[in-house]
Motif scaffolding. Structure first.
Motif, PDB file in Angstrom:
ATOM      1  N   ALA A 286       0.886  -1.236   0.144  1.00 24.98           N
ATOM      2  CA  ALA A 286      -0.052   0.112   0.089  1.00 24.98           C
ATOM      3  C   ALA A 286       0.663   1.331   0.060  1.00 24.98           C
ATOM      4  O   ALA A 286       0.425   2.310  -0.804  1.00 24.98           O
ATOM      5  CB  ALA A 286      -0.858  -0.008   1.143  1.00 24.98           C
ATOM      6  N   TYR A 287       1.983   1.128   0.685  1.00 23.32           N
ATOM      7  CA  TYR A 287       2.710   2.309   0.873  1.00 23.32           C
ATOM      8  C   TYR A 287       3.763   2.431  -0.410  1.00 23.32           C
ATOM      9  O   TYR A 287       4.054   3.674  -1.008  1.00 23.32           O
ATOM     10  CB  TYR A 287       3.633   2.459   2.052  1.00 23.32           C
ATOM     11  N   SER A 288       4.409   1.256  -0.700  1.00 24.40           N
ATOM     12  CA  SER A 288       5.424   1.255  -1.729  1.00 24.40           C
ATOM     13  C   SER A 288       4.852   1.471  -3.238  1.00 24.40           C
ATOM     14  O   SER A 288       5.609   2.421  -4.036  1.00 24.40           O
ATOM     15  CB  SER A 288       5.924  -0.186  -1.655  1.00 24.40           C
ATOM     16  N   TRP A 289       3.577   1.019  -3.373  1.00 18.32           N
ATOM     17  CA  TRP A 289       2.962   1.232  -4.832  1.00 18.32           C
ATOM     18  C   TRP A 289       2.672   2.724  -5.072  1.00 18.32           C
ATOM     19  O   TRP A 289       2.408   3.230  -6.257  1.00 18.32           O
ATOM     20  CB  TRP A 289       2.133   0.321  -5.222  1.00 18.32           C
ATOM     21  N   GLY A 290       2.378   3.425  -3.898  1.00 15.71           N
ATOM     22  CA  GLY A 290       1.844   4.656  -4.085  1.00 15.71           C
ATOM     23  C   GLY A 290       2.879   5.536  -4.251  1.00 15.71           C
ATOM     24  O   GLY A 290       2.950   6.427  -5.337  1.00 15.71           O
ATOM     25  N   ILE A 291       4.311   5.240  -3.953  1.00 18.20           N
ATOM     26  CA  ILE A 291       5.467   6.160  -4.242  1.00 18.20           C
ATOM     27  C   ILE A 291       5.811   5.708  -5.740  1.00 18.20           C
ATOM     28  O   ILE A 291       6.159   6.773  -6.453  1.00 18.20           O
ATOM     29  CB  ILE A 291       6.488   5.699  -3.220  1.00 18.20           C
ATOM     30  N   VAL A 292       5.689   4.657  -6.100  1.00 13.92           N
ATOM     31  CA  VAL A 292       6.039   4.174  -7.467  1.00 13.92           C
ATOM     32  C   VAL A 292       4.966   5.019  -8.613  1.00 13.92           C
ATOM     33  O   VAL A 292       5.511   5.442  -9.394  1.00 13.92           O
ATOM     34  CB  VAL A 292       5.922   2.749  -7.951  1.00 13.92           C
ATOM     35  N   ALA A 293       3.667   4.918  -8.142  1.00 16.36           N
ATOM     36  CA  ALA A 293       2.757   5.634  -8.995  1.00 16.36           C
ATOM     37  C   ALA A 293       3.034   7.240  -9.119  1.00 16.36           C
ATOM     38  O   ALA A 293       2.841   7.815  -9.992  1.00 16.36           O
ATOM     39  CB  ALA A 293       1.409   5.487  -8.630  1.00 16.36           C
ATOM     40  N   ASP A 294       3.654   7.717  -8.138  1.00 19.41           N
ATOM     41  CA  ASP A 294       3.687   9.385  -8.028  1.00 19.41           C
ATOM     42  C   ASP A 294       5.176   9.597  -8.737  1.00 19.41           C
ATOM     43  O   ASP A 294       4.991  10.768  -9.462  1.00 19.41           O
ATOM     44  CB  ASP A 294       3.795   9.688  -6.669  1.00 19.41           C
ATOM     45  N   LYS A 295       6.049   8.852  -8.863  1.00 21.34           N
ATOM     46  CA  LYS A 295       7.051   8.795  -9.360  1.00 21.34           C
ATOM     47  C   LYS A 295       7.340   8.433 -11.060  1.00 21.34           C
ATOM     48  O   LYS A 295       7.768   9.225 -11.751  1.00 21.34           O
ATOM     49  CB  LYS A 295       8.294   8.077  -8.633  1.00 21.34           C
ATOM     50  N   HIS A 296       6.553   7.431 -11.389  1.00 18.90           N
ATOM     51  CA  HIS A 296       6.424   6.856 -12.427  1.00 18.90           C
ATOM     52  C   HIS A 296       5.093   6.860 -13.207  1.00 18.90           C
ATOM     53  O   HIS A 296       5.272   6.542 -14.485  1.00 18.90           O
ATOM     54  CB  HIS A 296       7.252   5.421 -12.674  1.00 18.90           C
ATOM     55  N   GLY A 297       4.330   7.165 -12.732  1.00 10.47           N
ATOM     56  CA  GLY A 297       2.920   7.217 -13.347  1.00 10.47           C
ATOM     57  C   GLY A 297       2.008   6.300 -12.803  1.00 10.47           C
ATOM     58  O   GLY A 297       2.273   5.234 -12.181  1.00 10.47           O
ATOM     59  N   ARG A 298       0.835   6.448 -13.003  1.00 11.23           N
ATOM     60  CA  ARG A 298      -0.190   5.694 -12.839  1.00 11.23           C
ATOM     61  C   ARG A 298      -0.203   4.402 -13.412  1.00 11.23           C
ATOM     62  O   ARG A 298      -0.396   3.241 -12.831  1.00 11.23           O
ATOM     63  CB  ARG A 298      -1.646   6.312 -12.690  1.00 11.23           C
ATOM     64  N   ARG A 299      -0.290   4.351 -14.650  1.00 14.19           N
ATOM     65  CA  ARG A 299      -0.129   3.108 -15.719  1.00 14.19           C
ATOM     66  C   ARG A 299       1.079   2.301 -15.120  1.00 14.19           C
ATOM     67  O   ARG A 299       0.687   0.919 -14.840  1.00 14.19           O
ATOM     68  CB  ARG A 299       0.041   3.621 -16.852  1.00 14.19           C
ATOM     69  N   LYS A 300       2.056   2.901 -14.936  1.00 11.56           N
ATOM     70  CA  LYS A 300       3.072   1.810 -14.666  1.00 11.56           C
ATOM     71  C   LYS A 300       2.929   1.170 -13.084  1.00 11.56           C
ATOM     72  O   LYS A 300       3.130  -0.060 -12.835  1.00 11.56           O
ATOM     73  CB  LYS A 300       4.668   2.558 -14.508  1.00 11.56           C
ATOM     74  N   GLY A 301       2.463   2.144 -12.211  1.00 15.23           N
ATOM     75  CA  GLY A 301       2.026   1.779 -10.890  1.00 15.23           C
ATOM     76  C   GLY A 301       1.088   0.319 -10.724  1.00 15.23           C
ATOM     77  O   GLY A 301       1.413  -0.664 -10.360  1.00 15.23           O
ATOM     78  N   PHE A 302      -0.151   0.665 -11.461  1.00 14.93           N
ATOM     79  CA  PHE A 302      -0.973  -0.497 -11.337  1.00 14.93           C
ATOM     80  C   PHE A 302      -0.782  -1.762 -12.562  1.00 14.93           C
ATOM     81  O   PHE A 302      -1.158  -2.832 -12.094  1.00 14.93           O
ATOM     82  CB  PHE A 302      -2.642  -0.079 -11.733  1.00 14.93           C
ATOM     83  N   ILE A 303       0.177  -1.521 -13.290  1.00 11.13           N
ATOM     84  CA  ILE A 303       0.735  -2.639 -14.302  1.00 11.13           C
ATOM     85  C   ILE A 303       1.527  -3.480 -13.453  1.00 11.13           C
ATOM     86  O   ILE A 303       1.488  -4.766 -13.521  1.00 11.13           O
ATOM     87  CB  ILE A 303       1.094  -2.258 -15.487  1.00 11.13           C
ATOM     88  N   ILE A 304       2.622  -2.971 -12.622  1.00  7.66           N
ATOM     89  CA  ILE A 304       3.286  -3.726 -11.756  1.00  7.66           C
ATOM     90  C   ILE A 304       2.381  -4.615 -10.702  1.00  7.66           C
ATOM     91  O   ILE A 304       2.768  -5.825 -10.641  1.00  7.66           O
ATOM     92  CB  ILE A 304       4.333  -2.994 -11.147  1.00  7.66           C
ATOM     93  N   THR A 305       1.525  -3.819 -10.158  1.00 10.95           N
ATOM     94  CA  THR A 305       0.957  -4.623  -9.191  1.00 10.95           C
ATOM     95  C   THR A 305       0.037  -6.056  -9.723  1.00 10.95           C
ATOM     96  O   THR A 305      -0.301  -6.759  -9.396  1.00 10.95           O
ATOM     97  CB  THR A 305      -0.268  -3.731  -8.351  1.00 10.95           C
ATOM     98  N   ALA A 306      -0.698  -5.453 -10.976  1.00 12.76           N
ATOM     99  CA  ALA A 306      -1.236  -6.748 -11.757  1.00 12.76           C
ATOM    100  C   ALA A 306      -0.272  -7.606 -11.863  1.00 12.76           C
ATOM    101  O   ALA A 306      -0.905  -8.882 -11.932  1.00 12.76           O
ATOM    102  CB  ALA A 306      -2.243  -5.926 -12.983  1.00 12.76           C
ATOM    103  N   VAL A 307       0.757  -7.358 -12.463  1.00 10.58           N
ATOM    104  CA  VAL A 307       1.583  -8.540 -12.820  1.00 10.58           C
ATOM    105  C   VAL A 307       1.972  -9.464 -11.545  1.00 10.58           C
ATOM    106  O   VAL A 307       1.860 -10.791 -11.701  1.00 10.58           O
ATOM    107  CB  VAL A 307       2.885  -8.087 -13.206  1.00 10.58           C
ATOM    108  N   VAL A 308       2.044  -8.707 -10.580  1.00 10.20           N
ATOM    109  CA  VAL A 308       2.657  -9.449  -9.408  1.00 10.20           C
ATOM    110  C   VAL A 308       1.538 -10.468  -8.570  1.00 10.20           C
ATOM    111  O   VAL A 308       1.590 -11.262  -8.396  1.00 10.20           O
ATOM    112  CB  VAL A 308       2.935  -8.463  -8.128  1.00 10.20           C
ATOM    113  N   THR A 309       0.374  -9.754  -8.811  1.00  8.57           N
ATOM    114  CA  THR A 309      -0.895 -10.232  -8.152  1.00  8.57           C
ATOM    115  C   THR A 309      -1.257 -11.455  -9.182  1.00  8.57           C
ATOM    116  O   THR A 309      -1.441 -12.613  -8.506  1.00  8.57           O
ATOM    117  CB  THR A 309      -1.998  -9.510  -8.267  1.00  8.57           C
ATOM    118  N   PHE A 310      -1.367 -11.441 -10.256  1.00  7.87           N
ATOM    119  CA  PHE A 310      -1.628 -12.426 -11.166  1.00  7.87           C
ATOM    120  C   PHE A 310      -0.517 -13.539 -11.132  1.00  7.87           C
ATOM    121  O   PHE A 310      -1.088 -14.742 -10.968  1.00  7.87           O
ATOM    122  CB  PHE A 310      -1.651 -12.191 -12.667  1.00  7.87           C
TER     123      PHE A 310
END
Length: 376
Positions: free
Chosen positions: A77-101
């Protein structure tokens, strides 16, 4: 003021274009992410008892299968928010989708308890990025409609719980928990399949100084909705989003009382801090936001505690004969003792909460909604 000299913000452009086909596409994609998260959380109610029977686990070991998911979510919850703010929303949620799947699918092939614990922890790590997808979705919704459409979006969580309860009802008695884990990862895979058609958030782009890219996406929204952008030029700095709030409501407008509109810019400008001025947590705990932060934390804690407590306890209610030292019969048949029909009915009841919440958010505002909605 001449149109050529007029500056409009992303919020103003979204309000001008209105809610249309483009927002429905965004809703469908983000909703699939919500369905995926709900299914991964709901299956915890079914997998624990089944694995306990198969591997003869203690109650503590069974509960750890759930605990590690939430531990992973805490980190994510804390880590992906930082990623999304620095690298964009798309990169943030695609990484989480890959990890989850990947972690969710591989969980179905876990050879032993240790591997299952590790993989489910990674699932939780991915699920912790769910709010990134929510933020991406909301940044395409016109400000006056965000309350209502957020409630509608939350309805996908109920859809996910219903799908998972239905899937467990069909799969668990015959095929077992491994098939349930594998099939429950399908919604996450759909996020990957349709990812290339998802645009970056124009709000994020404009705050990063990428004016041309933000304008291109806004033009695409206008074409899809069959509308037009406001006359003038798109503002390229954070401060321009605080201007001309009289002509179009913005997200910040809802935080002001009617009598304070004229004096709004000075106090609001204190809240909008530059990304590199403070860390995200320090911003939330700043004097301007501390009260709202604590209030939201308390409300969300209460909702999450009650909701997950009820959901994870559901499968245990049927087996009232459970004891600290289950008998051999209970170990053999405990996964079949779950009344999947009753769980399905309980999940389906969440649809009524969505209807009530939608009405309240439309007619009584967000404060009444916040006091009435438990996580759906």
């Amino acid at each position: 003021m001449e149109d050529g000299n007029r500056s409009f913000t992303v919020d103003e452009a979204l309000v001008e274009m209105g809610f249309g086909k483009f927002q429905l596409y965004v809703l469908a994609y983000a909703g699939m992410g919500m369905v995926a998260e709900a299914m991964e959380m709901m299956l915890l109610s079914f997998v624990g008892p089944a694995v306990q029977s198969l591997w003869n686990l203690s109650s503590r070991e069974e509960s750890s299968i759930t605990s590690v998911v939430f531990a992973g979510m805490l980190v994510g919850a804390y880590s992906w928010g930082i990623v999304a703010d620095k690298h964009g929303r798309r990169k943030g949620f695609i990484i989480t989708a890959v990890v989850t799947f990947v972690a969710g699918f591989l969980s179905a092939f876990a050879p032993n308890y240790t591997w299952l614990i590790v993989l489910r922890c990674f699932v939780g790590l991915g699920l912790g990025g769910g709010p990134v997808l929510v933020s991406w979705y909301l940044e395409f919704i016109p400000a006056p409609n965000r309350g209502t459409w957020m409630v509608i979006f939350s309805g996908f969580w109920t859809v996910g719980t219903i799908l998972e309860a239905s899937l467990a009802w069909l799969i668990m008695p015959s095929l077992g928990w491994r098939w349930l884990l594998a099939l429950s990862s399908i919604p996450s895979s759909l996020l990957l399949m349709f990812y290339k058609w998802t645009p970056e958030s124009p709000r994020y782009l404009i705050l990063q100084g990428k004016k041309a890219e933000a304008l291109s996406i806004l033009e695409k929204i206008a074409r899809t909705n069959g509308t037009q952008l406001p006359k003038g030029v798109l503002g390229s700095e954070m401060e321009t989003e605080m201007e001309e709030t009289k002509s179009h409501p913005t997200e910040n407008t809802h935080l002001l009382k009617p009598g304070e509109v004229e004096e709004a810019p000075p106090p609001v400008s204190k809240i909008v801090l530059k990304p590199d001025s403070k860390g995200p947590l320090l911003v939330l705990l700043s004097p301007e936001l501390i009260k709202r932060t604590l209030l939201l934390w308390v409300v969300f804690f209460g909702n999450a505690f009650a909701y997950y407590g009820v959901v994870l306890l559901t499968t245990e209610l049927k087996t009232s004969q459970n004891s600290c030292y289950p008998t051999e019969k209970e170990l053999t048949h405990s996964s079949n003792d779950v009344n999947y029909r009753d769980i399905f009915i309980a999940s389906f009841a969440g649809t009524f909460n969505i209807l009530i919440s939608s009405v309240l958010s439309t007619s009584h505002g967000h404060s009444v909604l916040g006091s009435s909605v438990v996580e759906v």
